[in-house]
Design an enzyme around this catalytic site. Structure first.
Site, PDB file in Angstrom:
ATOM      1  N   SER A 143       0.836  -1.232   0.173  1.00 31.78           N
ATOM      2  CA  SER A 143      -0.043  -0.109   0.038  1.00 31.78           C
ATOM      3  C   SER A 143       0.702   1.232   0.112  1.00 31.78           C
ATOM      4  O   SER A 143       1.998   1.141   0.649  1.00 31.78           O
ATOM      5  CB  SER A 143      -0.968   0.038   1.344  1.00 31.78           C
ATOM      6  N   TYR A 156      -0.384  -1.004  10.510  1.00 33.57           N
ATOM      7  CA  TYR A 156      -0.597  -1.228   9.148  1.00 33.57           C
ATOM      8  C   TYR A 156       0.380  -0.809   8.051  1.00 33.57           C
ATOM      9  O   TYR A 156       0.925  -1.599   7.308  1.00 33.57           O
ATOM     10  CB  TYR A 156      -2.051  -0.376   8.727  1.00 33.57           C
TER      11      TYR A 156
END
Length: 269
Positions: A143, A156
């Site tokens: 990401s 994350y």
């Protein structure tokens, strides 16, 4: 361009929806036999049905990757039906949206399991046989948050950045054996969740535009997006990049990270 992967077998982890599903569908269209993995049997079977309806080959495997034994079981069930040539690690979810000092340590551990450690375990289980056969592809889906982290959900961003490091390290370990490993870095993508967030934001702001114009207004005026292309990516755009990276045409690309993020290097300021 012919990708040269017809007849290969692929396990797409986390492919019952979103980017993973898009990759599974596109690989199947290239003649790859696809194993669709997810937590929902209904969703996985829907992707399998779509692939088969288009003349492709696919099957479903279900499992939550929350514990090492669950990942071991997935690897065993996968290999029971034949060797794997292509492994795409597309699973992962944002468990928390809290800040640095509000995220419990157990959430850090859970996030690493869901986004990173399962990929390490599957690589260890599936890549040695690829190496012996002299051909294989591994692709980790990361990401933009890994390279442009926010103050919230730091676990994350850290877990997704680890996928890049894993690829760089493993590429050096594998060397010239015919197996490559790369990372695809996704920016904001128009999944069902993204579309729902845009609609919710638009309603709260009283916006009346529709389609891409609404999307662009939300990104520009509310989310303060720094994406030069000024829209979210489409699943098909991510899938096309993924298919190239696991193709025969990408044999000279390994240990690399490809950003597919509209030029945003992350999707917020």
């Amino acid at each position: 361009m012919k990708l040269g992967i017809e007849g290969r077998r692929a396990l797409i982890v986390g492919s019952s929806s979103g980017i993973g599903a898009g990759i599974a569908v596109m690989l199947a269209a290239e003649g790859v036999e696809v194993i669709v993995h997810g937590r929902s049997l209904e969703n996985a079977e829907a992707v399998v049905a779509e692939i088969r309806a288009a003349g492709g080959r696919a099957s479903a495997l279900i499992g939550v990757l929350d514990k090492p034994e669950a990942v071991e079981r997935l690897a065993a069930e996968t290999l029971a039906t034949g060797p794997i040539d292509i492994l795409v690690n597309s699973a992962g979810a944002t468990i928390s949206v809290r800040g640095w000092f509000e995220v419990p340590m157990e959430v850090w551990q859970q996030q690493y399991q869901f986004s990173t450690l399962y990929a390490v375990q599957l690589i260890r289980a599936l890549v040695p046989a690829m190496r012996e056969r002299g051909w294989g592809r591994v692709l980790n889906i990361s990401s933009g948050a890994a390279f442009k982290p926010m103050a919230f959900h730091p676990e994350y961003s850290a877990a997704k950045l680890a996928l890049h490091t894993i690829a760089c390290s493993l590429a050096r370990e594998l060397g010239d054996c015919g197996v490559t490993i790369n990372t695809l870095i996704s920016g904001l993508v128009m999944t069902m969740n993204t579309r729902a967030m845009i609609q919710k934001t638009a309603q709260a702001q009283g916006f009346t535009e529709t389609g891409v114009e609404l999307e662009r207004r939300v990104l520009r005026e509310v989310w303060r997006s720094a994406i030069p292309i000024a829209r979210a990516g489409r699943v098909e755009e991510l899938a096309a990049a993924a298919c190239f990276l696991v193709s025969e045409q990408a044999a000279y690309i390994t240990g690399a990270s490809l950003r597919v993020d509209g030029g945003g290097a992350g999707y917020v300021n």
